[in-house]
Design a protein around this motif. Structure first.
Motif, mmCIF file in Angstrom:
data_model
loop_
_atom_site.group_PDB
_atom_site.id
_atom_site.type_symbol
_atom_site.label_atom_id
_atom_site.label_comp_id
_atom_site.label_asym_id
_atom_site.label_seq_id
_atom_site.Cartn_x
_atom_site.Cartn_y
_atom_site.Cartn_z
ATOM 1 N N HIS A 97 0.771 -1.150 -0.072
ATOM 2 C CA HIS A 97 0.174 -0.073 0.109
ATOM 3 C C HIS A 97 0.772 1.321 -0.053
ATOM 4 O O HIS A 97 0.633 2.461 -0.868
ATOM 5 N N ARG A 101 0.986 4.273 -2.678
ATOM 6 C CA ARG A 101 0.677 5.964 -2.685
ATOM 7 C C ARG A 101 1.810 6.484 -3.045
ATOM 8 O O ARG A 101 1.266 7.533 -3.481
ATOM 9 N N ALA A 263 -13.871 6.000 -6.405
ATOM 10 C CA ALA A 263 -13.463 6.795 -5.397
ATOM 11 C C ALA A 263 -13.420 8.426 -5.685
ATOM 12 O O ALA A 263 -13.850 9.105 -4.803
ATOM 13 N N GLY A 264 -13.329 8.652 -6.755
ATOM 14 C CA GLY A 264 -13.132 9.961 -7.145
ATOM 15 C C GLY A 264 -14.111 10.916 -7.548
ATOM 16 O O GLY A 264 -14.165 12.144 -7.721
ATOM 17 N N ARG A 332 -12.569 -2.155 9.349
ATOM 18 C CA ARG A 332 -11.278 -2.519 9.126
ATOM 19 C C ARG A 332 -11.261 -4.145 9.865
ATOM 20 O O ARG A 332 -12.277 -4.402 10.943
ATOM 21 N N PRO A 389 -14.533 13.035 7.563
ATOM 22 C CA PRO A 389 -15.097 12.577 6.323
ATOM 23 C C PRO A 389 -13.971 12.097 5.488
ATOM 24 O O PRO A 389 -14.651 11.377 4.405
ATOM 25 N N ARG A 395 -4.667 5.425 5.197
ATOM 26 C CA ARG A 395 -5.454 5.422 4.302
ATOM 27 C C ARG A 395 -6.396 6.432 3.878
ATOM 28 O O ARG A 395 -7.363 6.531 3.173
ATOM 29 N N CYS A 397 -8.010 9.896 2.408
ATOM 30 C CA CYS A 397 -8.303 10.076 1.076
ATOM 31 C C CYS A 397 -7.233 10.692 0.404
ATOM 32 O O CYS A 397 -6.745 11.792 0.821
ATOM 33 N N THR A 398 -6.892 9.981 -0.707
ATOM 34 C CA THR A 398 -5.718 10.902 -1.500
ATOM 35 C C THR A 398 -6.276 12.323 -2.156
ATOM 36 O O THR A 398 -5.461 13.169 -2.399
ATOM 37 N N SER A 403 -10.619 17.807 -3.418
ATOM 38 C CA SER A 403 -12.128 17.741 -3.041
ATOM 39 C C SER A 403 -12.383 18.927 -2.204
ATOM 40 O O SER A 403 -13.585 19.698 -2.478
HETATM 41 C C1 HEM Z 1 -16.091 14.762 -0.831
HETATM 42 C C2 HEM Z 1 -15.343 13.964 -1.458
HETATM 43 C C3 HEM Z 1 -14.610 12.748 -1.014
HETATM 44 C C4 HEM Z 1 -14.788 12.046 0.305
HETATM 45 C C5 HEM Z 1 -15.674 12.577 1.611
HETATM 46 C C6 HEM Z 1 -13.658 10.995 0.237
HETATM 47 C C7 HEM Z 1 -13.693 10.131 1.270
HETATM 48 C C8 HEM Z 1 -12.736 8.908 1.312
HETATM 49 C C9 HEM Z 1 -12.726 8.343 2.646
HETATM 50 C C10 HEM Z 1 -13.272 8.345 3.976
HETATM 51 C C11 HEM Z 1 -11.560 7.175 2.182
HETATM 52 C C12 HEM Z 1 -10.831 6.514 3.233
HETATM 53 C C13 HEM Z 1 -11.624 4.965 3.059
HETATM 54 C C14 HEM Z 1 -11.417 3.903 4.004
HETATM 55 O O1 HEM Z 1 -10.387 4.512 4.908
HETATM 56 O O2 HEM Z 1 -11.239 2.927 4.203
HETATM 57 C C15 HEM Z 1 -11.235 7.662 1.083
HETATM 58 C C16 HEM Z 1 -10.105 6.919 0.169
HETATM 59 C C17 HEM Z 1 -9.852 7.240 -1.177
HETATM 60 N N1 HEM Z 1 -10.118 8.158 -1.881
HETATM 61 FE FE1 HEM Z 1 -11.534 9.661 -1.195
HETATM 62 N N2 HEM Z 1 -13.201 11.167 -0.772
HETATM 63 C C18 HEM Z 1 -13.484 12.014 -1.752
HETATM 64 C C19 HEM Z 1 -12.997 12.480 -2.924
HETATM 65 C C20 HEM Z 1 -12.068 11.807 -3.728
HETATM 66 C C21 HEM Z 1 -11.470 12.181 -5.043
HETATM 67 C C22 HEM Z 1 -11.886 13.472 -5.529
HETATM 68 C C23 HEM Z 1 -10.519 11.218 -5.055
HETATM 69 C C24 HEM Z 1 -9.546 11.190 -6.402
HETATM 70 C C25 HEM Z 1 -9.525 11.916 -7.387
HETATM 71 C C26 HEM Z 1 -10.382 10.204 -4.183
HETATM 72 C C27 HEM Z 1 -9.664 8.962 -4.186
HETATM 73 C C28 HEM Z 1 -9.587 8.245 -3.080
HETATM 74 C C29 HEM Z 1 -8.690 6.998 -2.856
HETATM 75 C C30 HEM Z 1 -7.794 6.694 -4.311
HETATM 76 C C31 HEM Z 1 -8.850 6.471 -1.864
HETATM 77 C C32 HEM Z 1 -8.176 5.247 -1.346
HETATM 78 C C33 HEM Z 1 -6.785 5.603 -0.584
HETATM 79 C C34 HEM Z 1 -6.060 4.481 0.118
HETATM 80 O O3 HEM Z 1 -6.799 3.526 0.413
HETATM 81 O O4 HEM Z 1 -5.096 4.746 0.269
HETATM 82 N N3 HEM Z 1 -11.276 10.557 -3.257
HETATM 83 N N4 HEM Z 1 -12.023 8.677 0.356
#
Ligand code: HEM
Length: 451
Positions: A97, A101, A263-264, A332, A389, A395, A397-398, A403
């Motif tokens: 992981h 990243r 996710a994005g 988890r 959020p 982990r 959010c990238t 956002s």
């Molecule tokens: C308001 C918008 C967003 C919210 C609330 C959000 C929320 C989250 C959360 C809570 C996680 C963690 C999940 C976990 O720990 O199980 C996550 C992971 C992730 N998010 Fe976001 N996200 C948003 C927008 C985005 C955008 C715009 C992108 C990419 C362009 C993105 C890409 C990712 C990716 C790739 C992960 C996985 C990261 C990892 O596991 O290392 N997210 N997001």
């Protein structure tokens, strides 16, 4: 602290009786359980031990302080069900992981996201022109389309209305199945194998479809290697310090693209949808946001340099994600036997950590059910994970910096021209799936502002 037998929780019989009703709104159901049983609730659901977290301290322990002792269960599930190979961020478990990243992360650091501003603004402007005064529209669909357009453009330089139409349709079907697969799993571990089969099959079918399209784009790019300024170009050009595998393979790139597509855009769409709903229900907050936008922008189009000048707009977005966190549940799985809150829990237990639950806790937020963007002015960080959020730990959010930028710019751009009123008689009801959507959409009537 000495160990105790098992945390409190409903008996298996009570739980079985409650579960059918809980499907209507699992987030509220679980919130009710934490109110009844406290900081750690044991859900006796058959072979697996499932623990529901009800305190910010335990949430911080699991997602941050003791994160090495847990794997991300959703990553495991995605890989196990054959949905992804496990090479993109969301499906990579503990090992590998960090290096994933390191390769993808730089595209999203604050300094690099400015290049997406133009796309966000141009699609936001386009959306602004699509509404007609007095003509109702489903904001959940509109925001889904808007954020999907932005992600397709930033990822592949494709336009959803023209060359990106096909991939857009496949992604919408993919999202439908992805969202539908998970909720039963949260509450019905033992029947996992039977319940979500159709959706898992649907998900895999659409994923094959999307993969074909992505591999096609990668092949085409290899033949014509000109820089397109999109994320796919960055991934194809990325080099890691790992000498054996300095560049990303096609499968890695495919998995990463699917991660971004899943996710994005959907959480972003949900965050914006709830923002418009909450503003329509809170006229004072709507007046304040209009005042700020009119004063700061005076009718001109917002840009990156306005971000710091729109604190109320940012707080509206922040407060909307407090009440309706788009990713309302993180799961988890423990890698070892471990002790939480004085209780011994066996290896392999599942821990449900929900921002929906903790962000509505009166211990952390006064008058928690009210929408009060002002509460964030001079906000003092409390101990534990009270507002998360975007998750926490490694982990997290990238896409978080992207956002915030996207949220503030789109809200400012749209609120500058429109006031969105809930259509008469329309009732908005949450539908917590993998993201927190609604049961019947959010039907709103756009009214043109005079400014
Ligand atoms: C308001 C918008 C967003 C919210 C609330 C959000 C929320 C989250 C959360 C809570 C996680 C963690 C999940 C976990 O720990 O199980 C996550 C992971 C992730 N998010 Fe976001 N996200 C948003 C927008 C985005 C955008 C715009 C992108 C990419 C362009 C993105 C890409 C990712 C990716 C790739 C992960 C996985 C990261 C990892 O596991 O290392 N997210 N997001």
């Amino acid at each position: 602290m000495s160990s105790q037998a098992s945390p409190p929780g409903p008996s298996p019989r009570t739980l079985l009786r409650l579960i059918p009703g809980s499907f209507s709104n699992p987030a509220e159901f679980l919130l009710g359980l934490t109110r009844e049983y406290g900081d750690l609730t044991c859900l006796r659901l058959g072979i697996k031990n499932v623990y529901l977290i009800g305190s910010a301290e335990y949430a911080e322990d699991i997602l941050e302080k003791r994160q090495e002792e847990f794997s991300n269960w959703i990553s495991w599930f995605i890989k196990k069900a054959g949905i992804l190979e496990g090479e993109g961020l969301i499906a990579t478990e503990s090992q590998g992981h960090a290096s994933r990243r390191a390769l993808v992360g730089p595209s999203f650091v604050r300094e690099n996201i400015s290049k997406y501003t133009g796309t966000i603004i141009s699609y936001g402007l386009n959306q602004r022109e699509l509404w007609a005064p007095g003509q109702p529209s489903d904001l959940e669909k509109d925001m889904g389309r808007l954020t999907l357009s932005i992600v397709l453009k930033t990822l592949f330089n494709l336009d959803l209305d023209t060359e990106g139409k096909k991939i857009g349709e496949v992604i919408n079907r993919l999202m439908f199945h992805y969202n539908a697969v998970f909720p039963p799993v949260l509450l019905a571990q033992p029947i996992l194998r039977h319940l979500p089969q159709n959706n898992v099959r649907g998900l895999i079918k659409e994923l094959n479809e999307v993969s074909k399209i992505i591999y096609g784009i990668i092949d085409e790019r290899k033949k014509n290697s000109e820089e397109r300024g999109d994320l796919l170009s960055s991934m194809m050009a990325a080099r890691s310090e790992d000498e054996k595998n300095p560049r990303m393979t096609d499968t890695q790139i495919r998995d990463e693209c699917v991660s971004m597509l899943l996710a994005g855009h959907d959480p972003m769409a949900k965050a914006l949808t709830w923002t418009w709903y909450l503003l329509s229900q809170n006229p004072e907050a709507e007046r304040s946001i209009h005042d700020e936008i009119d004063t700061v922008l005076g009718g001109r189009i917002p840009g990156l340099s306005d971000m710091d000048k729109l604190p109320y707009t940012e707080n509206v977005f922040r407060e909307a994600m407090r009440l309706y966190p788009p990713v309302w549940m993180m799961i988890r799985q423990s890698l070892t036997d471990l002790k939480i809150g004085g209780y011994e829990t066996p290896k392999g237990s599942l821990f449900l950590v929900s921002p929906y639950i903790l962000q509505r806790d009166p211990r952390y937020f006064e008058d928690p059910l009210s929408f009060k963007p002002d509460r964030w002015e001079g906000w003092n960080e409390k101990s534990g994970l009270t507002y998360f959020p975007f998750g926490g730990g490694r982990r997290v959010c990238t896409g978080e910096p992207l956002s915030w930028m996207q949220g503030v710019l789109l809200i400012a751009l749209i609120a500058q021209k429109w006031s969105l009123r809930l259509a008469p008689g329309h009732v908005v009801e949450p539908k917590p799936q993998i993201t927190l959507g609604t049961k019947h959409g959010v039907r709103m009537v756009p009214q043109k502002r005079d400014s």
